[in-house]
Write an enzyme that holds these catalytic residues in place. Structure first.
Site, PDB file in Angstrom:
ATOM      1  N   LYS A  39       0.846  -1.201   0.000  1.00  0.00           N
ATOM      2  CA  LYS A  39       0.000   0.000   0.000  1.00  0.00           C
ATOM      3  C   LYS A  39       0.881   1.251   0.000  1.00  0.00           C
ATOM      4  O   LYS A  39       2.085   1.176   0.260  1.00  0.00           O
ATOM      5  CB  LYS A  39      -0.908  -0.009   1.239  1.00  0.00           C
ATOM      6  CG  LYS A  39      -0.180   0.085   2.562  1.00  0.00           C
ATOM      7  CD  LYS A  39      -1.166   0.046   3.719  1.00  0.00           C
ATOM      8  CE  LYS A  39      -0.454   0.232   5.049  1.00  0.00           C
ATOM      9  NZ  LYS A  39      -1.387   0.417   6.149  1.00  0.00           N
ATOM     10  N   ARG A 137      -9.492   0.285  15.522  1.00  0.00           N
ATOM     11  CA  ARG A 137      -9.489   0.888  14.193  1.00  0.00           C
ATOM     12  C   ARG A 137     -10.589   0.132  13.454  1.00  0.00           C
ATOM     13  O   ARG A 137     -11.688   0.014  13.992  1.00  0.00           O
ATOM     14  CB  ARG A 137      -8.087   0.753  13.560  1.00  0.00           C
ATOM     15  CG  ARG A 137      -7.871   1.680  12.393  1.00  0.00           C
ATOM     16  CD  ARG A 137      -6.411   1.748  11.965  1.00  0.00           C
ATOM     17  NE  ARG A 137      -5.957   0.562  11.265  1.00  0.00           N
ATOM     18  CZ  ARG A 137      -4.763   0.454  10.689  1.00  0.00           C
ATOM     19  NH1 ARG A 137      -3.906   1.452  10.731  1.00  0.00           N
ATOM     20  NH2 ARG A 137      -4.409  -0.636  10.062  1.00  0.00           N
ATOM     21  N   TYR A 275      14.496  30.929   3.616  1.00  0.00           N
ATOM     22  CA  TYR A 275      13.324  31.618   4.181  1.00  0.00           C
ATOM     23  C   TYR A 275      13.452  31.791   5.692  1.00  0.00           C
ATOM     24  O   TYR A 275      13.890  30.877   6.400  1.00  0.00           O
ATOM     25  CB  TYR A 275      12.061  30.791   3.936  1.00  0.00           C
ATOM     26  CG  TYR A 275      11.592  30.759   2.498  1.00  0.00           C
ATOM     27  CD1 TYR A 275      11.432  31.923   1.773  1.00  0.00           C
ATOM     28  CD2 TYR A 275      11.277  29.554   1.896  1.00  0.00           C
ATOM     29  CE1 TYR A 275      10.977  31.883   0.460  1.00  0.00           C
ATOM     30  CE2 TYR A 275      10.819  29.497   0.587  1.00  0.00           C
ATOM     31  CZ  TYR A 275      10.671  30.674  -0.122  1.00  0.00           C
ATOM     32  OH  TYR A 275      10.217  30.638  -1.404  1.00  0.00           O
ATOM     33  N   MET A 323       9.818  24.472  -0.477  1.00  0.00           N
ATOM     34  CA  MET A 323       8.919  23.533  -1.153  1.00  0.00           C
ATOM     35  C   MET A 323       9.685  22.659  -2.160  1.00  0.00           C
ATOM     36  O   MET A 323       9.443  21.456  -2.280  1.00  0.00           O
ATOM     37  CB  MET A 323       7.806  24.308  -1.876  1.00  0.00           C
ATOM     38  CG  MET A 323       6.671  23.441  -2.344  1.00  0.00           C
ATOM     39  SD  MET A 323       5.437  24.374  -3.236  1.00  0.00           S
ATOM     40  CE  MET A 323       4.657  25.313  -1.946  1.00  0.00           C
TER      41      MET A 323
HETATM   42  C1  LIG Z   1      -3.696  -3.824   8.217  1.00  0.00           C
HETATM   43  C2  LIG Z   1      -2.213  -3.820   8.104  1.00  0.00           C
HETATM   44  N1  LIG Z   1      -1.573  -4.990   8.010  1.00  0.00           N
HETATM   45  C3  LIG Z   1      -0.233  -5.054   7.908  1.00  0.00           C
HETATM   46  C4  LIG Z   1       0.540  -3.905   7.885  1.00  0.00           C
HETATM   47  C5  LIG Z   1       2.028  -4.026   7.759  1.00  0.00           C
HETATM   48  O1  LIG Z   1       2.683  -3.570   8.902  1.00  0.00           O
HETATM   49  P1  LIG Z   1       4.268  -3.501   8.919  1.00  0.00           P
HETATM   50  O2  LIG Z   1       4.653  -2.509   7.903  1.00  0.00           O
HETATM   51  O3  LIG Z   1       4.596  -3.054  10.302  1.00  0.00           O
HETATM   52  O4  LIG Z   1       4.768  -4.858   8.586  1.00  0.00           O
HETATM   53  C6  LIG Z   1      -0.089  -2.674   8.001  1.00  0.00           C
HETATM   54  C7  LIG Z   1       0.716  -1.456   8.010  1.00  0.00           C
HETATM   55  O5  LIG Z   1       0.383  -0.386   8.370  1.00  0.00           O
HETATM   56  C8  LIG Z   1      -1.496  -2.620   8.114  1.00  0.00           C
HETATM   57  O6  LIG Z   1      -2.157  -1.462   8.230  1.00  0.00           O
END
Ligand SMILES: Cc1ncc(COP(=O)(O)O)c(C=O)c1O
Length: 383
Positions: A39, A137, A275, A323
C-alpha cells in the site's frame, strides 16, 4: 551506477536487498504464506516495481490499501491475489468485484453492497472479516460475528476466505502484554467459527514485528510491510528480538534517495540562508543548492537539522527546507561541483544516512519518511 542524466532526483530500489529481505521473512514464517504490504506506493518504493519483484519471487499475495491501488496492479497485468486492507466504499463494491479484488470487511452495509455487485456480475467475491481485538481501528466486535455470519451465509456469491485482525502496540514497546491480550481475543473469534464447524482457510494478524517476534501469530498468512523494505519496525522490536534470544534478522534497506546539485555558490560570513533567515553563516561559506523540498517528501522539520552526503562526505542542511529546494554547507568539501550526486537517504562511499536517522531528526517514524517520498519522483531499479 549510470542514472539518466536528465533526472534531478530519483529513488533507487535495490532488487537484491528486497529479495534478501523476503528470504529472511520466509525463513521465519516457514509454512505461512507471505503477503507483502504494498500500500501507499509500496511504502514509497514504487507499487508496480515492488509488485514485479514480488512476482519474480513467486509471491501469490499483495496487500493494498485501496481499490484504486488494486486497479493499478490489475491494469498493469498482475494476476496475484490482491487484498484491499483499507476501506472499499459502498460505491466501489462494483469495481472491487470487477477487478477481482479481495476485500477486508467490517460493516454489514459493505458486505451487502459486495454481495449485490457480485450477484450482478455473476461472480464470487472473497471476503476477509476483520475482528476488533483491541486496536479500535477497523473491525467488528466479537459479539457481532453471529450477525455478520448470518448475512454472509445468505449470499452464495460471498466466500468468507479470511479472518483477520491488527496489533495496536507491538512496535512501541518491549512489553508483550497487549499483543498477547489481542491474540487471545483473536482466538475467541477463531473459536466462534470452529465451534460451528465453519472453515475459514486463512487467518492473519501478523505484521513485520509480529512475524519477527511471535510465531504464534503467524497462522496461514502474514501481512508484512516495513521489514521487506529492509527497515525495522522500531528500535523496540529490535531490542525485543534480542531480549527473546532470537536471532536478529539481517535486513537490508531497499531504498536510496538521490539528487543532483543545482547550484554551488560562495556566500560571505554573516550571510543568511533561506526563508525566515533561520541560519546565518559564521564563516565564508560554500553552499550547494539541492533541488528537493518538502513537496518531494523531504520534511520541513529537517531544516537546520539533517545532512546529505556528497562525494562520500556529510554536508549539513542550512536554513529552512523550501517547497522545492534546500541548501547544504559544502565549505569542507571543496571539490563539490554542479550536478554532483547528492544522497538524501542511502550509502555514499563509507558513510550512509538511514530513514531511521531522518525519522529521529524529524520526530517521526521510518514508515513516514519513506512512504511520503513523492510518487512522481522516478524509481530506478539497481540490481
Ligand atoms: C492492516 C495492516 N496490516 C499489515 C501492515 C504491515 O505492517 P508492517 O509494515 O509493520 O509490517 C499494516 C501497516 O500499516 C497494516 O495497516
Amino acid at each position: 551506477m549510470n542514472v539518466d542524466k536528465s533526472l534531478t532526483q530519483w529513488v533507487e530500489i535495490d532488487a537484491a536487498a528486497f529479495r534478501h529481505n523476503v528470504a529472511e521473512f520466509r525463513t521465519r514464517l516457514g509454512q505461512t504464506e507471505l503477503m507483502p504490504v504494498v500500500k501507499s506506493n509500496a511504502y514509497g518504493h514504487g507499487l508496480l516495481l515492488i509488485a514485479r519483484l514480488a512476482e519474480s519471487l513467486a509471491i501469490n499475495w499483495l496487500g493494498v490499501n485501496s481499490v484504486e491501488e488494486g486497479i493499478l496492479l490489475r491494469q498493469a497485468g498482475f494476476q496475484q491475489k490482491i487484498l484491499v486492507l483499507g476501506y472499499v466504499s459502498l460505491a466501489q463494491a462494483k469495481l472491487a468485484v470487477e477487478y477481482d479484488l479481495r476485500v477486508v470487511v467490517y460493516n454489514l452495509e459493505n458486505i451487502r453492497a459486495l454481495a449485490q455487485a457480485a450477484s450482478r456480475q455473476k461472480k464470487k467475491v472473497y471476503l476477509h472479516l476483520k475482528v476488533e481485538t483491541g486496536t479500535n481501528r477497523q473491525g467488528i466486535p466479537i459479539k457481532m460475528i453471529g450477525k455478520i455470519w448470518q448475512e454472509i451465509k445468505k449470499h452464495p456469491e460471498l466466500v468468507l476466505e479470511g479472518l483477520s485482525s491488527h496489533f495496536a502496540n507491538i512496535e512501541d514497546t518491549t512489553d508483550d502484554y497487549y499483543p498477547k491480550y489481542q491474540l487471545e481475543n483473536f482466538h475467541q473469534a477463531i473459536d466462534w467459527f470452529r465451534q460451528r464447524n465453519i472453515n475459514i482457510p486463512l487467518r492473519h494478524m501478523s505484521c513485520s514485528a509480529a512475524s519477527i517476534l511471535f510465531p504464534e501469530t503467524h497462522f496461514e498468512l502474514a501481512r508484512v510491510g516495513i521489514g521487506l523494505y529492509g527497515l525495522w519496525p522500531s528500535k523496540e522490536t529490535m531490542v525485543s528480538c534480542r531480549l527473546r534470544g532470537k536471532e536478529a534478522l539481517r535486513l537490508k534497506p531497499v531504498l536510496s534517495w538521490r539528487a543532483r546539485v543545482a547550484q554551488v555558490k560562495n556566500v560571505a560570513r554573516g550571510a543568511y540562508v533561506g526563508y525566515g533567515c533561520t541560519y546565518r553563516t559564521t564563516r565564508p561559506t560554500r553552499l550547494a543548492v539541492i533541488p528537493v523540498g518538502y513537496y518531494d517528501g523531504y520534511d520541513r522539520s529537517l531544516s537546520n537539522a539533517a545532512y546529505v552526503l556528497i562525494r562520500g562526505k556529510r554536508a549539513p542542511v542550512r536554513g529552512r527546507v523550501c517547497m522545492n529546494f534546500f541548501m547544504v554547507d559544502v565549505t569542507d568539501i571543496p571539490e563539490v561541483k554542479l550536478e554532483d550526486q547528492v544522497t538524501l537517504i542511502g550509502k555514499d562511499g563509507r558513510d550512509k544516512i538511514t530513514a531511521d536517522q531522518l525519522a529521529t531528526l524529524a520526530g517521526t517514524i521510518n514508515y513516514e519518511i519513506v512512504s511520503r517520498i513523492n510518487p512522481s519522483i522516478p524509481r530506478v531499479i539497481v540490481d
